[in-house]
Design a protein around this motif. Sequence first.
Motif, PDB file in Angstrom:
ATOM      1  N   LEU A 266      -9.176   3.827  -8.307  1.00 43.19           N
ATOM      2  CA  LEU A 266      -7.686   3.995  -7.685  1.00 43.19           C
ATOM      3  C   LEU A 266      -6.485   3.196  -8.598  1.00 43.19           C
ATOM      4  CD1 LEU A 266      -8.488   4.530  -4.133  1.00 43.19           C
ATOM      5  CD2 LEU A 266      -8.019   6.268  -5.711  1.00 43.19           C
ATOM      6  N   PRO A 267      -5.245   3.676  -8.646  1.00 39.94           N
ATOM      7  CA  PRO A 267      -4.280   3.006  -9.227  1.00 39.94           C
ATOM      8  C   PRO A 267      -3.965   1.682  -8.701  1.00 39.94           C
ATOM      9  CG  PRO A 267      -3.432   5.109  -8.872  1.00 39.94           C
ATOM     10  CD  PRO A 267      -4.672   5.050  -7.945  1.00 39.94           C
ATOM     11  N   ALA A 268      -3.967   0.512  -9.520  1.00 43.58           N
ATOM     12  CA  ALA A 268      -3.630  -0.905  -8.957  1.00 43.58           C
ATOM     13  C   ALA A 268      -2.417  -1.064  -8.880  1.00 43.58           C
ATOM     14  CB  ALA A 268      -4.611  -1.782 -10.167  1.00 43.58           C
ATOM     15  N   ASP A 269      -1.389  -0.240  -9.367  1.00 46.24           N
ATOM     16  CA  ASP A 269      -0.029  -0.656  -9.338  1.00 46.24           C
ATOM     17  C   ASP A 269       0.764   0.058  -8.105  1.00 46.24           C
ATOM     18  OD1 ASP A 269      -0.381   1.725 -10.575  1.00 46.24           O
ATOM     19  OD2 ASP A 269       1.330   1.326 -11.930  1.00 46.24           O
ATOM     20  N   ARG A 270      -0.084   0.981  -7.392  1.00 46.89           N
ATOM     21  CA  ARG A 270       0.842   1.702  -6.395  1.00 46.89           C
ATOM     22  C   ARG A 270       0.077   2.236  -5.307  1.00 46.89           C
ATOM     23  NH1 ARG A 270      -0.639   6.911  -7.067  1.00 46.89           N
ATOM     24  NH2 ARG A 270      -1.264   7.682  -9.079  1.00 46.89           N
ATOM     25  N   ARG A 271       0.526   2.619  -4.299  1.00 50.93           N
ATOM     26  CA  ARG A 271      -0.564   3.263  -3.428  1.00 50.93           C
ATOM     27  C   ARG A 271      -0.851   4.660  -3.674  1.00 50.93           C
ATOM     28  NH1 ARG A 271       2.790   2.666   2.393  1.00 50.93           N
ATOM     29  NH2 ARG A 271       2.857   0.271   2.578  1.00 50.93           N
ATOM     30  N   PRO A 272      -2.336   4.808  -3.542  1.00 53.41           N
ATOM     31  CA  PRO A 272      -2.680   6.077  -3.752  1.00 53.41           C
ATOM     32  C   PRO A 272      -2.041   7.328  -2.978  1.00 53.41           C
ATOM     33  CG  PRO A 272      -4.345   5.037  -2.310  1.00 53.41           C
ATOM     34  CD  PRO A 272      -3.135   4.082  -2.549  1.00 53.41           C
ATOM     35  N   THR A 273      -2.130   8.323  -3.854  1.00 55.37           N
ATOM     36  CA  THR A 273      -1.606   9.863  -3.279  1.00 55.37           C
ATOM     37  C   THR A 273      -2.701  10.287  -2.301  1.00 55.37           C
ATOM     38  OG1 THR A 273      -2.670  11.097  -5.176  1.00 55.37           O
ATOM     39  CG2 THR A 273      -0.360  10.182  -5.403  1.00 55.37           C
TER      40      THR A 273
ATOM     41  N   TRP B 242      -4.149  13.252  -2.684  1.00 57.73           N
ATOM     42  CA  TRP B 242      -5.412  13.790  -3.316  1.00 57.73           C
ATOM     43  C   TRP B 242      -5.918  12.545  -3.914  1.00 57.73           C
ATOM     44  CZ3 TRP B 242      -8.769  17.231  -3.791  1.00 57.73           C
ATOM     45  CH2 TRP B 242      -9.401  17.210  -5.212  1.00 57.73           C
ATOM     46  N   GLU B 243      -5.662  11.474  -4.144  1.00 55.73           N
ATOM     47  CA  GLU B 243      -6.422  10.316  -4.670  1.00 55.73           C
ATOM     48  C   GLU B 243      -7.156   9.655  -3.437  1.00 55.73           C
ATOM     49  OE1 GLU B 243      -3.599   8.824  -8.266  1.00 55.73           O
ATOM     50  OE2 GLU B 243      -3.179   7.892  -6.234  1.00 55.73           O
ATOM     51  N   ARG B 244      -6.546   9.641  -2.370  1.00 52.62           N
ATOM     52  CA  ARG B 244      -7.259   9.068  -0.980  1.00 52.62           C
ATOM     53  C   ARG B 244      -8.464  10.052  -0.664  1.00 52.62           C
ATOM     54  NH1 ARG B 244      -2.191   8.789   0.577  1.00 52.62           N
ATOM     55  NH2 ARG B 244      -2.378  10.149   2.315  1.00 52.62           N
TER      56      ARG B 244
ATOM     57  N   PHE C 239       1.003  15.286  11.700  1.00 55.93           N
ATOM     58  CA  PHE C 239       0.049  15.461  10.562  1.00 55.93           C
ATOM     59  C   PHE C 239       0.866  14.883   9.369  1.00 55.93           C
ATOM     60  CE2 PHE C 239      -2.084  18.886   7.766  1.00 55.93           C
ATOM     61  CZ  PHE C 239      -3.096  17.754   7.410  1.00 55.93           C
ATOM     62  N   ALA C 240       2.051  15.129   9.165  1.00 61.18           N
ATOM     63  CA  ALA C 240       2.734  14.890   7.833  1.00 61.18           C
ATOM     64  C   ALA C 240       2.986  13.142   7.776  1.00 61.18           C
ATOM     65  CB  ALA C 240       4.394  15.456   7.810  1.00 61.18           C
ATOM     66  N   ARG C 241       3.322  12.743   9.090  1.00 59.00           N
ATOM     67  CA  ARG C 241       3.454  11.069   9.046  1.00 59.00           C
ATOM     68  C   ARG C 241       2.195  10.541   8.579  1.00 59.00           C
ATOM     69  NH1 ARG C 241       2.168   6.895  12.069  1.00 59.00           N
ATOM     70  NH2 ARG C 241       3.981   5.300  11.857  1.00 59.00           N
ATOM     71  N   ALA C 242       0.979  11.124   9.071  1.00 59.66           N
ATOM     72  CA  ALA C 242      -0.409  10.323   8.738  1.00 59.66           C
ATOM     73  C   ALA C 242      -0.667  10.681   7.298  1.00 59.66           C
ATOM     74  CB  ALA C 242      -1.478  11.145   9.567  1.00 59.66           C
ATOM     75  N   ARG C 243      -0.313  11.488   6.525  1.00 56.57           N
ATOM     76  CA  ARG C 243      -0.367  11.851   5.215  1.00 56.57           C
ATOM     77  C   ARG C 243       0.369  10.980   4.378  1.00 56.57           C
ATOM     78  NH1 ARG C 243      -0.139  17.744   3.815  1.00 56.57           N
ATOM     79  NH2 ARG C 243      -1.691  17.238   2.187  1.00 56.57           N
ATOM     80  N   ILE C 244       1.854  10.913   4.876  1.00 57.44           N
ATOM     81  CA  ILE C 244       3.094  10.014   4.034  1.00 57.44           C
ATOM     82  C   ILE C 244       2.659   8.705   4.403  1.00 57.44           C
ATOM     83  CG2 ILE C 244       5.493   9.737   3.959  1.00 57.44           C
ATOM     84  CD1 ILE C 244       5.622  12.845   4.768  1.00 57.44           C
ATOM     85  N   ALA C 245       2.364   8.001   5.224  1.00 56.40           N
ATOM     86  CA  ALA C 245       2.554   6.760   5.515  1.00 56.40           C
ATOM     87  C   ALA C 245       1.575   5.972   4.548  1.00 56.40           C
ATOM     88  CB  ALA C 245       2.143   6.416   7.118  1.00 56.40           C
ATOM     89  N   PRO C 246       0.355   6.160   4.425  1.00 56.26           N
ATOM     90  CA  PRO C 246      -0.421   5.337   3.284  1.00 56.26           C
ATOM     91  C   PRO C 246      -0.152   5.783   1.788  1.00 56.26           C
ATOM     92  CG  PRO C 246      -1.965   7.216   4.287  1.00 56.26           C
ATOM     93  CD  PRO C 246      -0.295   7.182   4.897  1.00 56.26           C
ATOM     94  N   GLY C 247       0.774   6.505   1.452  1.00 59.31           N
ATOM     95  CA  GLY C 247       0.898   6.955   0.237  1.00 59.31           C
ATOM     96  C   GLY C 247       2.220   6.243  -0.606  1.00 59.31           C
ATOM     97  N   PRO C 248       2.201   6.787  -2.008  1.00 64.49           N
ATOM     98  CA  PRO C 248       3.285   6.009  -2.454  1.00 64.49           C
ATOM     99  C   PRO C 248       4.847   6.281  -2.000  1.00 64.49           C
ATOM    100  CG  PRO C 248       2.578   7.909  -3.588  1.00 64.49           C
ATOM    101  CD  PRO C 248       1.382   7.943  -2.405  1.00 64.49           C
TER     102      PRO C 248
ATOM    103  N   ASP D 156       8.655  13.175  -4.613  1.00 68.54           N
ATOM    104  CA  ASP D 156       7.600  14.570  -4.931  1.00 68.54           C
ATOM    105  C   ASP D 156       6.586  14.299  -3.910  1.00 68.54           C
ATOM    106  OD1 ASP D 156       7.012  16.763  -6.673  1.00 68.54           O
ATOM    107  OD2 ASP D 156       5.261  15.403  -7.031  1.00 68.54           O
ATOM    108  N   GLU D 157       6.107  13.217  -3.599  1.00 64.48           N
ATOM    109  CA  GLU D 157       4.783  13.033  -2.780  1.00 64.48           C
ATOM    110  C   GLU D 157       5.221  13.343  -1.477  1.00 64.48           C
ATOM    111  OE1 GLU D 157       0.807  11.708  -1.541  1.00 64.48           O
ATOM    112  OE2 GLU D 157       1.883  12.833  -3.394  1.00 64.48           O
ATOM    113  N   VAL D 158       6.413  13.106  -0.840  1.00 63.23           N
ATOM    114  CA  VAL D 158       6.925  13.256   0.459  1.00 63.23           C
ATOM    115  C   VAL D 158       7.028  14.700   0.744  1.00 63.23           C
ATOM    116  CG1 VAL D 158       8.783  12.759   2.144  1.00 63.23           C
ATOM    117  CG2 VAL D 158       7.842  10.941   1.046  1.00 63.23           C
ATOM    118  N   LEU D 159       7.807  15.216  -0.393  1.00 64.06           N
ATOM    119  CA  LEU D 159       8.116  16.788  -0.234  1.00 64.06           C
ATOM    120  C   LEU D 159       7.019  17.585  -0.216  1.00 64.06           C
ATOM    121  CD1 LEU D 159      11.387  17.048  -2.685  1.00 64.06           C
ATOM    122  CD2 LEU D 159      11.321  17.153  -0.116  1.00 64.06           C
TER     123      LEU D 159
END
Length: 340
Positions: A120-127, A129-131, A286-295, A299-302
């Motif tokens: 997984l990326p070391a410089d940011r939180r995973p998306t 799909w990556e999770r 559902f959206a909060r559970a997917r957005i909170a751990p992400g970057p 684009d990811e939030v939308l």
Amino acid sequence: MISIVVPTVGRPSLTVLLDALARQLAELPDAEILLVDDRRDPTGEPAVPATSSGYAKVLTGRGAGPAAARNVGWRAARQPWVVFLDDDVVPAPDWARRLRDDLTVGDRVGGVQGVVEVPLPADRRPTDWERSTAGLAEGEWITADMAYRRAALEQVGGFDERFPRAYREDAELAHRVRLAGWELVRGRRVVAHPVRPEGRWVSLLVQRGNADDALLRRRYGPNWRQELRLPPGRRPRHVAVTTAGALALTAVALRAGLPRDAASRRVLGALAATGALGWAAGTAEFARARIAPGPRTRDEVLTMLATSALIPPVAVTHWVRGWWRTRSSTTDGDVAGAQR
């Protein structure tokens, strides 16, 4: 002693895998490598690089998915151990040596799983799909790297080919192998499973797996997740959110067709408001559970907002479709009769 079976549709990652295996063939002098070309349309460019022809045998699948392709592979295998690899994994440099050690097990051990690591990326939180891909590292008996005794596969009839996707077919096979009296254990060999690039709507596409969950529900009853040792899903919440949304839309449509002075308009208005509130609350959770751990990029939030609204009805639709399609499926574990 070892047959390595790799189903493929010709993804570029296959070359990386074959190069890694070629560098380790000296550790496995008696091994055979069987590549199953499982493209639906086998015309055009070959799925398997020509450079592999010296050390790999290419078999022709039926374009029916990885379960059917793996059945083609292990049935053609000549060795007592069959190692299944996905065509997008990268074996560690000591994979072959550790594989030999992993397969030094007791006679009642029917399968040995490898360790799957997802970079997984070391410089940011995973998306999102990556999770989702990273979840493979915690999966049990997944065929990204899973070795089975050929005797165990023969006893249970191999993979159930009613599973057309790379989804649940490996967990279902492992369950039948355990029921047949074999033990499954974890080994120490390691493969990396890079996150493959996907479009922003991939989370909608993977909801097709809900149709396969319906088959498992048909075969193993309401406790199929516990029986197959699978983690709990969100389907009950998806059903609730979808029902709330459908209630709101139905109430609005019925209310629009009534005279303004009709007494039932107030009741329908209350139903529409209740359904809309339930849908909005469920979708927001559902959206909060997917957005909170992400970057949390724009684009990811939308993408998460849009797909979180669409996933519940899409998931439920696929489940219902699978339930209807499998209404006449066998429930006695007779896989041989289910092969296409």
